[in-house]
Design a protein around this motif. Structure first.
Motif, PDB file in Angstrom:
ATOM      1  N   CYS A  33       0.821  -1.203   0.000  1.00 25.39           N
ATOM      2  CA  CYS A  33       0.000   0.000   0.000  1.00 25.39           C
ATOM      3  C   CYS A  33       0.848   1.243   0.000  1.00 25.39           C
ATOM      4  O   CYS A  33       0.375   2.300   0.322  1.00 25.39           O
ATOM      5  N   HIS A  77       0.379  -2.103  10.732  1.00 27.72           N
ATOM      6  CA  HIS A  77       0.550  -3.284   9.898  1.00 27.72           C
ATOM      7  C   HIS A  77       1.958  -3.269   9.332  1.00 27.72           C
ATOM      8  O   HIS A  77       2.702  -2.313   9.567  1.00 27.72           O
ATOM      9  N   HIS A 137       3.431  -3.072   6.321  1.00 25.14           N
ATOM     10  CA  HIS A 137       3.892  -2.432   5.083  1.00 25.14           C
ATOM     11  C   HIS A 137       4.964  -1.377   5.359  1.00 25.14           C
ATOM     12  O   HIS A 137       4.882  -0.628   6.330  1.00 25.14           O
ATOM     13  N   HIS A 184       4.838   2.215   6.627  1.00 26.58           N
ATOM     14  CA  HIS A 184       4.402   2.389   8.022  1.00 26.58           C
ATOM     15  C   HIS A 184       5.464   1.902   9.011  1.00 26.58           C
ATOM     16  O   HIS A 184       5.499   2.367  10.147  1.00 26.58           O
ATOM     17  N   HIS A 223      -6.876  -5.892   5.114  1.00 26.20           N
ATOM     18  CA  HIS A 223      -5.796  -5.285   4.322  1.00 26.20           C
ATOM     19  C   HIS A 223      -4.582  -6.212   4.336  1.00 26.20           C
ATOM     20  O   HIS A 223      -3.977  -6.494   3.304  1.00 26.20           O
ATOM     21  N   ASP A 254      -4.377   0.893   7.400  1.00 26.30           N
ATOM     22  CA  ASP A 254      -4.893   0.967   6.027  1.00 26.30           C
ATOM     23  C   ASP A 254      -6.181   0.175   5.844  1.00 26.30           C
ATOM     24  O   ASP A 254      -6.576  -0.122   4.714  1.00 26.30           O
TER      25      ASP A 254
HETATM   26 ZN   LIG Z   1      -0.711  -0.809   3.990  1.00 30.54          ZN
END
Ligand SMILES: [Zn+2]
Length: 322
Positions: free
Chosen positions: A11, A120, A122, A125, A186, A205
């Motif tokens: 993302c 999360h 990703h 982040h 997600h 997200d």
């Molecule tokens: Zn994400």
């Protein structure tokens, strides 16, 4: 190898397509955004957001000679809860952003950052996690998130504290709660971080200002999105901080989940009618959902649509067997 690369793309940075065609078709969104350095804004007393930088860079950072991919990107929104005994952060953007994140926090408080909770795995982040750990910040992750994060060697550091379903952090008379979002949506390790005294929640997200991104490489699920957002709505909040974009209220969240439900229904209908996957996108009606021109749309069309089709095809096949 390809799957892990797609997961990394994940993302990362969701704003909107900045090309002239998209600008003409979505003027209201374009007017609200544009290239901008990182900034801090107050949400409520003791709670701040750090957003940006917004720029037309590359999805995973530009290499020498690269100038960008034509899309405005913004790494994940950081939340900073200030207490009399230190600051609790949600998410940390990319490594190169950490010095500026800390400088922005120093502009609103003398308190040091003590804890960091990830929404999360990703990298937009968690990329700054390692830099935060080097500065003595304690990192907290949900266990499934931790597993994905460790497997993909993200963030440059390892959390010392993990939890399964829920975790409460108490600092300076302030409580911050972390809830594992179930089912997977997600990603499989999505976590809501809830500030009960402020009736505010950081939703990662799971909800964003843009089209949902379903990370099928990490167990994501469009059906899970719907269930998880209804679980989120059981919390008592009036402000929700999305992983990307400006804060939302409860009604925004309700409308978002209804749009996901509508899109799921359309995808199932298309599968039932035998529309092949390479012709299914027009069946989703992204224009009237308001998702035709977000940057996450590009990500969805590139990475998610086949997994999404397969998920709905599985449901339709199960219906036929009944
Ligand atoms: Zn994400």
């Amino acid at each position: 190898m390809k799957a892990s690369r797609l997961a990394l793309i994940a993302c990362v940075s969701l704003l909107l397509v900045s090309g002239s065609a998209a600008a003409q078709q979505a003027p209201s969104i374009v007017a609200q955004t544009g290239p901008r350095p990182m900034w801090i804004e107050k949400v409520k007393d003791g709670l701040y957001l750090i957003r940006g930088p917004i720029d037309a860079g590359c999805m995973m950072g530009c290499k020498p000679g690269q100038t960008g991919d034509g899309v405005l990107h913004e790494p994940g929104t950081v939340a900073a809860r200030v207490t009399p005994e230190g600051v609790i952060l949600v998410d940390a953007k990319f490594p190169q952003h950490v010095p500026e994140i800390l400088a922005l926090i120093r502009s609103v408080t003398d308190q040091p950052v003590k804890y960091l909770i990830n929404s999360h795995y990703h990298p937009d982040h968690t990329g700054g996690d390692g830099e935060m750990l080097k500065r003595g910040v304690e990192l907290i992750q949900q266990r499934d998130l931790w597993t994905s994060y460790e497997a993909k060697k993200l963030g440059g550091g390892t959390a010392h504290i993990t939890f399964d379903d829920a975790f409460a952090l108490h600092l300076g008379g302030v409580e911050v709660d972390a809830y594992h979002s179930l089912p997977a949506s997600h990603t499989r390790g999505d976590t809501f971080i809830y500030f009960p005294d402020l009736k505010t929640v950081h939703v990662g997200d799971l909800v964003i200002r843009g089209m949902p991104h379903i990370d099928y490489t990490d167990g994501g699920s469009a059906v899970g999105f719907v269930t998880a957002i209804y679980q989120l709505l059981k919390l008592d909040f009036d402000v929700a901080i999305p992983g990307h974009g400006q804060p939302m209220n409860r009604e925004d969240i309700r409308q978002y989940v209804q749009k996901v439900e509508t899109m799921n229904t359309r995808m199932k209908d298309a599968v039932r009618r035998g529309v092949p996957v390479d012709r299914v996108v027009p069946e989703l009606g992204l224009e009237d959902l308001g998702w035709a021109h977000t940057a996450s749309t590009t990500n969805f069309l590139t990475n998610d649509v086949r997994g999404y089709y397969a998920e709905m095809a599985t449901i339709v096949a199960a219906e036929k067997r009944r």
